[in-house]
Write a protein that holds these residues in place. Structure first.
Motif, PDB file in Angstrom:
ATOM      1  N   GLU A  57       0.829  -1.205   0.000  1.00  0.00           N
ATOM      2  CA  GLU A  57       0.000   0.000   0.000  1.00  0.00           C
ATOM      3  C   GLU A  57       0.862   1.254   0.000  1.00  0.00           C
ATOM      4  OE1 GLU A  57      -3.506   2.179   2.637  1.00  0.00           O
ATOM      5  OE2 GLU A  57      -2.493   0.410   3.436  1.00  0.00           O
ATOM      6  N   GLY A  58       1.893   1.273   0.838  1.00  0.00           N
ATOM      7  CA  GLY A  58       2.792   2.429   0.883  1.00  0.00           C
ATOM      8  C   GLY A  58       3.490   2.675  -0.439  1.00  0.00           C
ATOM      9  N   HIS A  59       3.937   1.610  -1.089  1.00  0.00           N
ATOM     10  CA  HIS A  59       4.604   1.766  -2.381  1.00  0.00           C
ATOM     11  C   HIS A  59       3.642   2.265  -3.448  1.00  0.00           C
ATOM     12  CE1 HIS A  59       8.397   0.158  -1.072  1.00  0.00           C
ATOM     13  NE2 HIS A  59       7.853  -1.000  -0.696  1.00  0.00           N
ATOM     14  N   PHE A  60       2.409   1.752  -3.447  1.00  0.00           N
ATOM     15  CA  PHE A  60       1.437   2.210  -4.444  1.00  0.00           C
ATOM     16  C   PHE A  60       1.045   3.659  -4.205  1.00  0.00           C
ATOM     17  CE2 PHE A  60       0.326  -2.493  -4.632  1.00  0.00           C
ATOM     18  CZ  PHE A  60       1.110  -2.712  -5.758  1.00  0.00           C
ATOM     19  N   LEU A  61       0.949   4.058  -2.939  1.00  0.00           N
ATOM     20  CA  LEU A  61       0.684   5.469  -2.642  1.00  0.00           C
ATOM     21  C   LEU A  61       1.822   6.350  -3.138  1.00  0.00           C
ATOM     22  CD1 LEU A  61      -0.868   5.220   0.936  1.00  0.00           C
ATOM     23  CD2 LEU A  61      -1.987   6.094  -1.127  1.00  0.00           C
ATOM     24  N   ASP A  62       3.050   5.884  -2.957  1.00  0.00           N
ATOM     25  CA  ASP A  62       4.204   6.633  -3.448  1.00  0.00           C
ATOM     26  C   ASP A  62       4.183   6.709  -4.975  1.00  0.00           C
ATOM     27  OD1 ASP A  62       6.739   8.012  -2.865  1.00  0.00           O
ATOM     28  OD2 ASP A  62       7.616   6.331  -3.982  1.00  0.00           O
ATOM     29  N   ALA A  63       3.798   5.618  -5.621  1.00  0.00           N
ATOM     30  CA  ALA A  63       3.710   5.619  -7.084  1.00  0.00           C
ATOM     31  C   ALA A  63       2.687   6.649  -7.551  1.00  0.00           C
ATOM     32  CB  ALA A  63       3.337   4.229  -7.592  1.00  0.00           C
ATOM     33  N   ILE A  64       1.538   6.712  -6.880  1.00  0.00           N
ATOM     34  CA  ILE A  64       0.495   7.675  -7.244  1.00  0.00           C
ATOM     35  C   ILE A  64       0.973   9.091  -6.983  1.00  0.00           C
ATOM     36  CG2 ILE A  64      -1.797   8.516  -6.594  1.00  0.00           C
ATOM     37  CD1 ILE A  64      -2.499   5.506  -6.104  1.00  0.00           C
ATOM     38  N   GLU A  65       1.690   9.294  -5.894  1.00  0.00           N
ATOM     39  CA  GLU A  65       2.206  10.632  -5.586  1.00  0.00           C
ATOM     40  C   GLU A  65       3.161  11.106  -6.684  1.00  0.00           C
ATOM     41  OE1 GLU A  65       5.278  12.505  -2.428  1.00  0.00           O
ATOM     42  OE2 GLU A  65       3.660  11.293  -1.569  1.00  0.00           O
ATOM     43  N   ASN A  66       3.927  10.183  -7.231  1.00  0.00           N
ATOM     44  CA  ASN A  66       4.901  10.545  -8.262  1.00  0.00           C
ATOM     45  C   ASN A  66       4.313  10.624  -9.660  1.00  0.00           C
ATOM     46  OD1 ASN A  66       7.720  10.836  -7.118  1.00  0.00           O
ATOM     47  ND2 ASN A  66       6.988   8.999  -6.087  1.00  0.00           N
ATOM     48  N   ASP A  67       3.233   9.879  -9.904  1.00  0.00           N
ATOM     49  CA  ASP A  67       2.610   9.897 -11.234  1.00  0.00           C
ATOM     50  C   ASP A  67       1.178   9.420 -11.093  1.00  0.00           C
ATOM     51  OD1 ASP A  67       1.981   9.871 -13.910  1.00  0.00           O
ATOM     52  OD2 ASP A  67       3.228   8.157 -14.409  1.00  0.00           O
ATOM     53  N   ASN A  68       0.244  10.364 -10.904  1.00  0.00           N
ATOM     54  CA  ASN A  68      -1.130   9.981 -10.617  1.00  0.00           C
ATOM     55  C   ASN A  68      -1.968   9.712 -11.863  1.00  0.00           C
ATOM     56  OD1 ASN A  68      -1.574  12.545 -11.535  1.00  0.00           O
ATOM     57  ND2 ASN A  68      -2.515  13.316  -9.675  1.00  0.00           N
ATOM     58  N   GLY A  69      -1.326   9.524 -13.008  1.00  0.00           N
ATOM     59  CA  GLY A  69      -2.063   9.283 -14.234  1.00  0.00           C
ATOM     60  C   GLY A  69      -2.121   7.832 -14.666  1.00  0.00           C
ATOM     61  N   ASP A  70      -1.624   6.923 -13.853  1.00  0.00           N
ATOM     62  CA  ASP A  70      -1.581   5.518 -14.241  1.00  0.00           C
ATOM     63  C   ASP A  70      -2.605   4.733 -13.420  1.00  0.00           C
ATOM     64  OD1 ASP A  70      -0.882   2.793 -14.715  1.00  0.00           O
ATOM     65  OD2 ASP A  70       1.153   3.406 -15.221  1.00  0.00           O
ATOM     66  N   ALA A  71      -3.601   4.184 -14.097  1.00  0.00           N
ATOM     67  CA  ALA A  71      -4.692   3.491 -13.418  1.00  0.00           C
ATOM     68  C   ALA A  71      -4.222   2.234 -12.692  1.00  0.00           C
ATOM     69  CB  ALA A  71      -5.785   3.132 -14.417  1.00  0.00           C
ATOM     70  N   ARG A  72      -3.126   1.631 -13.153  1.00  0.00           N
ATOM     71  CA  ARG A  72      -2.637   0.422 -12.485  1.00  0.00           C
ATOM     72  C   ARG A  72      -2.291   0.703 -11.038  1.00  0.00           C
ATOM     73  NH1 ARG A  72       2.502  -1.046 -15.641  1.00  0.00           N
ATOM     74  NH2 ARG A  72       2.722   1.195 -15.340  1.00  0.00           N
ATOM     75  N   TYR A  73      -1.771   1.869 -10.744  1.00  0.00           N
ATOM     76  CA  TYR A  73      -1.372   2.214  -9.385  1.00  0.00           C
ATOM     77  C   TYR A  73      -2.595   2.215  -8.461  1.00  0.00           C
ATOM     78  CZ  TYR A  73       2.758   4.040 -11.877  1.00  0.00           C
ATOM     79  OH  TYR A  73       3.856   4.202 -12.683  1.00  0.00           O
ATOM     80  N   TYR A  74      -3.689   2.799  -8.931  1.00  0.00           N
ATOM     81  CA  TYR A  74      -4.916   2.854  -8.147  1.00  0.00           C
ATOM     82  C   TYR A  74      -5.525   1.457  -7.985  1.00  0.00           C
ATOM     83  CZ  TYR A  74      -4.802   7.906  -8.757  1.00  0.00           C
ATOM     84  OH  TYR A  74      -4.430   9.211  -8.739  1.00  0.00           O
ATOM     85  N   TYR A  75      -5.470   0.673  -9.037  1.00  0.00           N
ATOM     86  CA  TYR A  75      -6.030  -0.672  -9.011  1.00  0.00           C
ATOM     87  C   TYR A  75      -5.347  -1.522  -7.936  1.00  0.00           C
ATOM     88  CZ  TYR A  75      -7.253  -5.372 -10.581  1.00  0.00           C
ATOM     89  OH  TYR A  75      -7.686  -6.670 -10.639  1.00  0.00           O
ATOM     90  N   PHE A  76      -4.016  -1.536  -7.963  1.00  0.00           N
ATOM     91  CA  PHE A  76      -3.309  -2.351  -6.984  1.00  0.00           C
ATOM     92  C   PHE A  76      -3.351  -1.735  -5.590  1.00  0.00           C
ATOM     93  CE2 PHE A  76      -1.754  -4.730 -10.594  1.00  0.00           C
ATOM     94  CZ  PHE A  76      -1.740  -6.014 -10.079  1.00  0.00           C
ATOM     95  N   LEU A  77      -3.471  -0.427  -5.497  1.00  0.00           N
ATOM     96  CA  LEU A  77      -3.678   0.199  -4.187  1.00  0.00           C
ATOM     97  C   LEU A  77      -4.976  -0.332  -3.587  1.00  0.00           C
ATOM     98  CD1 LEU A  77      -3.081   2.251  -1.940  1.00  0.00           C
ATOM     99  CD2 LEU A  77      -4.256   3.964  -3.342  1.00  0.00           C
ATOM    100  N   GLY A  78      -6.012  -0.383  -4.386  1.00  0.00           N
ATOM    101  CA  GLY A  78      -7.288  -0.918  -3.912  1.00  0.00           C
ATOM    102  C   GLY A  78      -7.189  -2.381  -3.507  1.00  0.00           C
ATOM    103  N   LEU A  79      -6.472  -3.173  -4.294  1.00  0.00           N
ATOM    104  CA  LEU A  79      -6.301  -4.589  -3.957  1.00  0.00           C
ATOM    105  C   LEU A  79      -5.528  -4.748  -2.644  1.00  0.00           C
ATOM    106  CD1 LEU A  79      -5.504  -6.250  -7.400  1.00  0.00           C
ATOM    107  CD2 LEU A  79      -7.647  -6.309  -6.122  1.00  0.00           C
ATOM    108  N   ALA A  80      -4.477  -3.948  -2.468  1.00  0.00           N
ATOM    109  CA  ALA A  80      -3.677  -4.035  -1.241  1.00  0.00           C
ATOM    110  C   ALA A  80      -4.525  -3.640  -0.025  1.00  0.00           C
ATOM    111  CB  ALA A  80      -2.440  -3.135  -1.337  1.00  0.00           C
TER     112      ALA A  80
END
Length: 84
Positions: A57-80
């Motif tokens: 979850e922390g890594h996916f949040l960091d990914a979104i913080e750095n590039d919030n335009g990629d839906a994969r980041y949100y998808y796996f954040l939700g799964l985590a």
């Protein structure tokens, strides 16, 4: 009308949803860093598939913080979050 709730109760329910910190969309940086976003996403995937969901979850949040335009980041954040 039948089946509807009073506006006061509807407004209370809406505020519960809108004020819930776990349901807020993470904010991105003003200047995106897609390379760091992809790096954090990869680390999140490794943690997720190792069943380390809080770390993922922390890594996916960091990914979104750095590039919030990629839906994969949100998808796996939700799964985590779901796995926790």
């Amino acid at each position: 009308a039948r089946g509807l709730i009073a506006p006061v109760h509807g407004n209370e329910l809406r505020s519960l949803i809108e004020d819930n910190p776990s349901l807020k969309r993470p904010q991105g940086k003003t200047t995106p860093d897609p390379v760091q976003g992809e790096r954090s996403y990869g680390m999140g995937l490794n943690a997720y598939f190792a069943r380390k969901f809080a770390a993922a979850e922390g890594h996916f949040l960091d990914a979104i913080e750095n590039d919030n335009g990629d839906a994969r980041y949100y998808y796996f954040l939700g799964l985590a979050r779901l796995a926790q």
